[in-house]
Design a protein around this motif. Structure first.
Motif, PDB file in Angstrom:
ATOM      1  N   ALA A  95      -8.286   2.913   4.054  1.00  0.00           N
ATOM      2  CA  ALA A  95      -8.098   4.244   4.614  1.00  0.00           C
ATOM      3  C   ALA A  95      -6.812   4.284   5.409  1.00  0.00           C
ATOM      4  O   ALA A  95      -6.274   3.248   5.831  1.00  0.00           O
ATOM      5  CB  ALA A  95      -9.277   4.620   5.509  1.00  0.00           C
ATOM      6  N   THR A  96      -6.324   5.503   5.596  1.00  0.00           N
ATOM      7  CA  THR A  96      -5.078   5.724   6.337  1.00  0.00           C
ATOM      8  C   THR A  96      -5.292   6.883   7.298  1.00  0.00           C
ATOM      9  O   THR A  96      -6.069   7.802   7.016  1.00  0.00           O
ATOM     10  CB  THR A  96      -3.925   6.042   5.362  1.00  0.00           C
ATOM     11  OG1 THR A  96      -3.765   4.945   4.450  1.00  0.00           O
ATOM     12  CG2 THR A  96      -2.612   6.278   6.099  1.00  0.00           C
ATOM     13  N   MET A  97      -4.593   6.840   8.426  1.00  0.00           N
ATOM     14  CA  MET A  97      -4.631   7.935   9.386  1.00  0.00           C
ATOM     15  C   MET A  97      -3.349   8.758   9.277  1.00  0.00           C
ATOM     16  O   MET A  97      -2.257   8.198   9.128  1.00  0.00           O
ATOM     17  CB  MET A  97      -4.774   7.407  10.814  1.00  0.00           C
ATOM     18  CG  MET A  97      -6.123   6.791  11.106  1.00  0.00           C
ATOM     19  SD  MET A  97      -6.255   6.316  12.854  1.00  0.00           S
ATOM     20  CE  MET A  97      -7.891   5.602  12.868  1.00  0.00           C
TER      21      MET A  97
ATOM     22  N   VAL B 123       2.350   9.585   8.646  1.00  0.00           N
ATOM     23  CA  VAL B 123       1.343   8.524   8.577  1.00  0.00           C
ATOM     24  C   VAL B 123       1.338   7.824   9.927  1.00  0.00           C
ATOM     25  O   VAL B 123       2.389   7.446  10.455  1.00  0.00           O
ATOM     26  CB  VAL B 123       1.663   7.519   7.454  1.00  0.00           C
ATOM     27  CG1 VAL B 123       0.765   6.288   7.559  1.00  0.00           C
ATOM     28  CG2 VAL B 123       1.498   8.173   6.097  1.00  0.00           C
ATOM     29  N   LEU B 124       0.149   7.654  10.515  1.00  0.00           N
ATOM     30  CA  LEU B 124       0.037   6.964  11.795  1.00  0.00           C
ATOM     31  C   LEU B 124      -0.072   5.469  11.535  1.00  0.00           C
ATOM     32  O   LEU B 124      -1.026   4.996  10.921  1.00  0.00           O
ATOM     33  CB  LEU B 124      -1.196   7.461  12.559  1.00  0.00           C
ATOM     34  CG  LEU B 124      -1.465   6.810  13.918  1.00  0.00           C
ATOM     35  CD1 LEU B 124      -0.276   6.972  14.859  1.00  0.00           C
ATOM     36  CD2 LEU B 124      -2.725   7.383  14.548  1.00  0.00           C
ATOM     37  N   GLY B 125       0.935   4.741  11.981  1.00  0.00           N
ATOM     38  CA  GLY B 125       0.974   3.303  11.723  1.00  0.00           C
ATOM     39  C   GLY B 125       1.286   3.016  10.274  1.00  0.00           C
ATOM     40  O   GLY B 125       2.156   3.647   9.670  1.00  0.00           O
ATOM     41  N   GLU B 126       0.529   2.089   9.689  1.00  0.00           N
ATOM     42  CA  GLU B 126       0.766   1.660   8.317  1.00  0.00           C
ATOM     43  C   GLU B 126      -0.276   2.244   7.365  1.00  0.00           C
ATOM     44  O   GLU B 126      -1.419   2.482   7.747  1.00  0.00           O
ATOM     45  CB  GLU B 126       0.722   0.130   8.233  1.00  0.00           C
ATOM     46  CG  GLU B 126       1.750  -0.578   9.087  1.00  0.00           C
ATOM     47  CD  GLU B 126       3.174  -0.306   8.639  1.00  0.00           C
ATOM     48  OE1 GLU B 126       3.379  -0.133   7.414  1.00  0.00           O
ATOM     49  OE2 GLU B 126       4.067  -0.265   9.506  1.00  0.00           O
ATOM     50  N   VAL B 127       0.142   2.460   6.129  1.00  0.00           N
ATOM     51  CA  VAL B 127      -0.780   2.900   5.081  1.00  0.00           C
ATOM     52  C   VAL B 127      -1.859   1.840   4.868  1.00  0.00           C
ATOM     53  O   VAL B 127      -1.591   0.631   4.946  1.00  0.00           O
ATOM     54  CB  VAL B 127      -0.008   3.160   3.766  1.00  0.00           C
ATOM     55  CG1 VAL B 127      -0.958   3.459   2.613  1.00  0.00           C
ATOM     56  CG2 VAL B 127       0.980   4.311   3.959  1.00  0.00           C
ATOM     57  N   HIS B 128      -3.075   2.292   4.625  1.00  0.00           N
ATOM     58  CA  HIS B 128      -4.252   1.456   4.354  1.00  0.00           C
ATOM     59  C   HIS B 128      -4.803   0.732   5.588  1.00  0.00           C
ATOM     60  O   HIS B 128      -5.731  -0.071   5.463  1.00  0.00           O
ATOM     61  CB  HIS B 128      -3.977   0.397   3.266  1.00  0.00           C
ATOM     62  CG  HIS B 128      -3.525   0.948   1.953  1.00  0.00           C
ATOM     63  ND1 HIS B 128      -4.021   2.122   1.414  1.00  0.00           N
ATOM     64  CD2 HIS B 128      -2.610   0.470   1.056  1.00  0.00           C
ATOM     65  CE1 HIS B 128      -3.435   2.341   0.240  1.00  0.00           C
ATOM     66  NE2 HIS B 128      -2.582   1.366   0.003  1.00  0.00           N
ATOM     67  N   GLU B 129      -4.260   1.014   6.778  1.00  0.00           N
ATOM     68  CA  GLU B 129      -4.718   0.313   7.985  1.00  0.00           C
ATOM     69  C   GLU B 129      -5.623   1.182   8.860  1.00  0.00           C
ATOM     70  O   GLU B 129      -5.864   0.869  10.023  1.00  0.00           O
ATOM     71  CB  GLU B 129      -3.514  -0.176   8.799  1.00  0.00           C
ATOM     72  CG  GLU B 129      -2.688  -1.235   8.106  1.00  0.00           C
ATOM     73  CD  GLU B 129      -3.458  -2.532   7.912  1.00  0.00           C
ATOM     74  OE1 GLU B 129      -4.364  -2.827   8.719  1.00  0.00           O
ATOM     75  OE2 GLU B 129      -3.173  -3.247   6.929  1.00  0.00           O
ATOM     76  N   GLY B 130      -6.131   2.262   8.294  1.00  0.00           N
ATOM     77  CA  GLY B 130      -6.900   3.214   9.094  1.00  0.00           C
ATOM     78  C   GLY B 130      -8.156   2.634   9.715  1.00  0.00           C
ATOM     79  O   GLY B 130      -8.476   2.932  10.873  1.00  0.00           O
TER      80      GLY B 130
END
Length: 397
Positions: free
Chosen positions: A189-191, A233-240
């Motif tokens: 997931a991503t934020m 994108v908040l931070g990195e993709v896939h790091e939600g």
């Protein structure tokens, strides 16, 4: 019933916040702008203007942008909670407090300037879009069931899904949207950061719930082809999911801090009533049934205060505090609910009326036993850890 402040600066801030909440905010508790879906925007703005004038706006974040540590934050947030309106007035309320913490840890400099700074100033509110409708099979206590999707389209992401119980979505200007961005054996997931209001994010309804302290209430929301630039994108993709844990442990504890203040005030009201009201020839407190309830309140409040302070200390070491925050959330929410329930009982008919905040404290604490993870989910998580630790120890024993 407050543990000593851990530093002189936290004592000074906490004392100022307490004076402001008791003297300025508490008189607003009967204001008709306190609705079933939280205080109106007009009331929020009025209270925050007074907080700015008193120098207590966002008191846990200092002028240089640094954050009080968790034990210091506990000292301040407990005082802010002495009125259900207190956290709203001084900008320590959920979800903004947790969102500010997350943005401070993860957002880029440009994102902080655009999304975080208005929140810290108290000029804007925010919403965290994670929970989804159970009827859709979406994510609730199990975030791996996340159904909202985000698909890359050139330099943008396109998001679709439905979210439920989104606190403060109505009236928010900053949104953090959690969406699935990868499939396979391990959910990803991503934020995403979003300016609100947005035409692609539509409130289907604001849900009637037992609690009423948070502006905007809790909404059912449709996200329909929301297009978000990649730089949001908040931070990195896939790091939600990892970032959610950064937010959730401190946010669970912050809830404990704020509601500790509210229930402390409810206990004060119950004490005052029991030591002035007479029945059957003597003060209520002199009847064992009432006196014992107040004694049990004292015990539960002291235990809750120590649990909050202990968990805050763990977080201050840099630990993720996942298990510790689960223990604290269960212990404190259950203890504070017992206190609120006794306060209602002691006040009798007055306890079920809205002449004091005791009735609201009872409602809010009943909701808190579910919000940020039901008691049973946290116990299940702890049981899994016990099993892992025990079996692991036996293998090396």
């Amino acid at each position: 019933m407050f543990t000593p402040c851990p530093s002189e600066r936290s004592k000074q801030i906490a004392d100022r916040v307490e004076r402001f909440v008791r003297d300025v905010v508490a008189p607003y508790e009967q204001d008709p702008r306190c609705t079933a879906h939280g205080p109106t925007e007009e009331l929020v703005d009025e209270l925050r203007a007074k907080a700015r004038a008193a120098g207590v706006m966002t008191p846990h974040i200092l002028a240089d942008g640094s954050h009080l540590d968790q034990r210091e934050t506990a000292a301040v947030l407990k005082r802010s909670g002495l009125s259900p309106l207190g956290p709203v007035a001084v900008n320590t309320m959920a979800p903004d407090e947790g969102n500010m913490f997350l943005l401070g840890k993860v957002a880029s400099a440009a994102q902080k300037a655009r999304f975080l700074e208005p929140l810290v100033r108290g000029d804007a509110r925010s919403a965290f879009f994670m929970t989804e409708p159970a009827e859709d099979g979406g994510a609730g206590s199990d975030p791996s069931m996340l159904g909202t999707t985000a698909v890359r389209d050139g330099d943008d992401w396109v998001i679709n899904g439905r979210k439920k119980f989104i606190t403060g979505a109505e009236g928010a200007r900053v949104g953090i949207v959690m969406a699935r961005t990868g499939d396979g054996e391990r959910a990803q997931a991503t934020m995403f950061l979003v300016d609100l209001p947005h035409p692609a994010i539509r409130t289907e309804r604001v849900i009637d719930t037992i609690d009423s302290s948070m502006p905007g209430g809790h909404a059912l929301v449709l996200i329909d082809n929301l297009r978000v630039p990649a730089d949001q994108v908040l931070g990195e993709v896939h790091e939600g999911f990892r970032y959610a844990q950064v937010r959730l442990s401190p946010a669970r504890l912050s809830h404990c801090m704020r509601w500790f203040g509210t229930v402390t005030r409810a206990d004060e009201i119950a004490r005052a009533y029991a030591t002035t009201r007479k029945a059957f020839g003597k003060l209520l407190i002199d009847h064992e049934g009432v006196g014992f309830m107040l004694a049990e309140n004292l015990i539960d409040l002291q235990q809750a205060a120590l649990m909050i302070d202990w968990c805050a200390g763990v977080l201050d070491t840099g630990s993720a505090g996942t298990s510790e925050s689960s223990m604290a959330k269960v212990a404190v929410s259950e203890a504070l609910f017992r206190v609120a329930d006794r306060c209602v009982q002691i006040l009798g008919g007055n306890g079920v009326s809205r002449d004091t905040i005791v009735e609201q404290a009872f409602r809010e604490l009943r909701a808190f036993r579910i919000y940020d993870g039901p008691t049973e989910v946290h116990k299940w998580s702890l049981a899994k850890k016990i099993k892992r630790d025990t079996l692991g120890a036996s293998k090396h024993g």
